[in-house]
Design a protein around this motif. Sequence first.
Motif, PDB file in Angstrom:
ATOM      1  N   ARG A 231       0.838  -1.193   0.000  1.00 43.56           N
ATOM      2  CA  ARG A 231       0.000   0.000   0.000  1.00 43.56           C
ATOM      3  C   ARG A 231       0.882   1.255   0.000  1.00 43.56           C
ATOM      4  O   ARG A 231       2.070   1.177   0.346  1.00 43.56           O
ATOM      5  N   THR A 235      -0.212   5.130   4.168  1.00 41.68           N
ATOM      6  CA  THR A 235      -1.242   4.137   4.490  1.00 41.68           C
ATOM      7  C   THR A 235      -0.618   2.936   5.187  1.00 41.68           C
ATOM      8  O   THR A 235      -1.137   2.453   6.207  1.00 41.68           O
ATOM      9  N   GLU A 302     -11.190  -1.843   4.234  1.00 47.57           N
ATOM     10  CA  GLU A 302     -11.505  -1.091   3.016  1.00 47.57           C
ATOM     11  C   GLU A 302     -10.237  -0.671   2.280  1.00 47.57           C
ATOM     12  O   GLU A 302     -10.142  -0.808   1.052  1.00 47.57           O
ATOM     13  N   LEU A 303      -9.263  -0.153   3.009  1.00 46.53           N
ATOM     14  CA  LEU A 303      -8.042   0.334   2.370  1.00 46.53           C
ATOM     15  C   LEU A 303      -7.222  -0.808   1.781  1.00 46.53           C
ATOM     16  O   LEU A 303      -6.535  -0.620   0.767  1.00 46.53           O
ATOM     17  N   ALA A 306      -9.059  -1.626  -1.577  1.00 45.33           N
ATOM     18  CA  ALA A 306      -9.325  -0.548  -2.536  1.00 45.33           C
ATOM     19  C   ALA A 306      -8.324  -0.554  -3.685  1.00 45.33           C
ATOM     20  O   ALA A 306      -7.115  -0.689  -3.466  1.00 45.33           O
ATOM     21  N   ILE A 308      -5.932   1.003  -6.621  1.00 41.20           N
ATOM     22  CA  ILE A 308      -5.158   2.236  -6.813  1.00 41.20           C
ATOM     23  C   ILE A 308      -4.782   2.294  -8.292  1.00 41.20           C
ATOM     24  O   ILE A 308      -3.936   1.532  -8.755  1.00 41.20           O
ATOM     25  N   ASP A 313      -5.351   8.517  -6.582  1.00 42.35           N
ATOM     26  CA  ASP A 313      -5.932   7.487  -5.711  1.00 42.35           C
ATOM     27  C   ASP A 313      -5.038   7.241  -4.501  1.00 42.35           C
ATOM     28  O   ASP A 313      -5.518   7.094  -3.367  1.00 42.35           O
ATOM     29  N   ARG A 316      -5.208  10.228  -2.060  1.00 32.84           N
ATOM     30  CA  ARG A 316      -6.480  10.218  -1.335  1.00 32.84           C
ATOM     31  C   ARG A 316      -6.485   9.138  -0.254  1.00 32.84           C
ATOM     32  O   ARG A 316      -6.952   9.365   0.869  1.00 32.84           O
ATOM     33  N   MET A 317      -5.942   7.965  -0.568  1.00 34.41           N
ATOM     34  CA  MET A 317      -5.887   6.883   0.411  1.00 34.41           C
ATOM     35  C   MET A 317      -5.009   7.267   1.596  1.00 34.41           C
ATOM     36  O   MET A 317      -5.377   7.073   2.758  1.00 34.41           O
ATOM     37  N   ASP A 318      -3.825   7.815   1.317  1.00 30.31           N
ATOM     38  CA  ASP A 318      -2.920   8.229   2.389  1.00 30.31           C
ATOM     39  C   ASP A 318      -3.588   9.258   3.301  1.00 30.31           C
ATOM     40  O   ASP A 318      -3.481   9.187   4.533  1.00 30.31           O
ATOM     41  N   ARG A 320      -6.795   9.793   3.779  1.00 30.42           N
ATOM     42  CA  ARG A 320      -7.875   9.184   4.552  1.00 30.42           C
ATOM     43  C   ARG A 320      -7.305   8.439   5.759  1.00 30.42           C
ATOM     44  O   ARG A 320      -7.821   8.540   6.885  1.00 30.42           O
TER      45      ARG A 320
END
Length: 391
Positions: A231, A235, A302-303, A306, A308, A313, A316-318, A320
């Motif tokens: 990831r 994250t 979820e992460l 998800a 990428i 993307d 945004r993940m980091d 969140r």
Amino acid sequence: MSSTLAEQRAEWRERIAGIGDTLRAESETNEDLRQLSPATEAALRSVNAFNLCSPEELGGVNAHPRLQTQVIADITSHDSSAGWCALIGAHESAWLASRLPDSSVERIFAHSDERWPVTCGSIAPEGEAEQVEGGWMVTGRWGWASGIHHSDFILSMSRITGQEPEPGKPPPLLCAAAPKADVVVEDTWHTLGMRGTGSTHYRYENVFVPDEMCLAGFERPPLRGGGWLARPTVTFLTAAGYGFPLGVAKRAVEEITRQATEHTRTGQRASISEQQHFQGDLGRCVALVEAMEGYGHHLFEELLAAPINSLEDAVRMDDRARAALRWAHQTAEDVVRTAHEHAGGPAVYSDNVLARLLRDIQTVSQHVIQTQSAYIRRGQHQLGIPVRPGL
């Protein structure tokens, strides 16, 4: 290792419970030494805590993010410094294991079943690296080296001298690893909290780092290991990192529950535990801890799943994940403050567990990854404002 996540979680819960008495007994010694005691280090090594995030092909666990959260929370609930050093050692050892070239990994991890090569250090670009034949000469000074006294390799991040950044891109950087024997360890860790982590400054003084000891850039996928390890960088850090505030909050609830039955505050006839105001606040704290745990489990599932498909993307993940970590630390601080307030006079003494937890959570909450910018960036995403990579 057991096959299902539920079996793995049960197995690790039993492992950590087996060293719990040692971790608690060594808490004051860790603080006095301003680093982990030999007994604490040995206990963490005995359960392979530092292997938690590394690739399986090298003897690591590459644990599911929910398991990472649980393991660090369980360790932290016994001793904050042990929990913090476990998560830092697990993260940075995973970087060493997943980002060094094959030739180095084969040598460094050849006897990892006997002694896992624990790694720490900073990836803030505070040094200068000059390319020479066969490698780099690195000079610089870094801070926040949690666990440096029991680590085997020390990371550094440096700007590369003589290389200008391409237009619109960050300056070129070099992430290097050196044996601790090549590094100067300073004695600067005199702090409000987290005293037992030994998170002191260190220096590379014109250290030669061969090319094979330079890590692949964090903007690239790891060279080995998948799952959570693959990831995006921030994250990846949050699953084990989330376990720290969760463990602190759990210990605070445990401590105030015990202390409230043993102490009657001056001017009161009934014990703290018999006061309805306390009962209500305790119930709120228990609910907050349960919410923290449940939210973390939901988020990391979820992460992990998800997709990428772009840099956007990943950013945004980091962000969140960072916002969740910020919230978890604020929530843990709320729980600890509430418990400390109700504990009364005994909690003003430095050897009281609630006093130590308050110092520790306030100290860790200054960490750059969980500052207010985590919420700002999350809000910018929500508003549709473009957000650049970074913190």
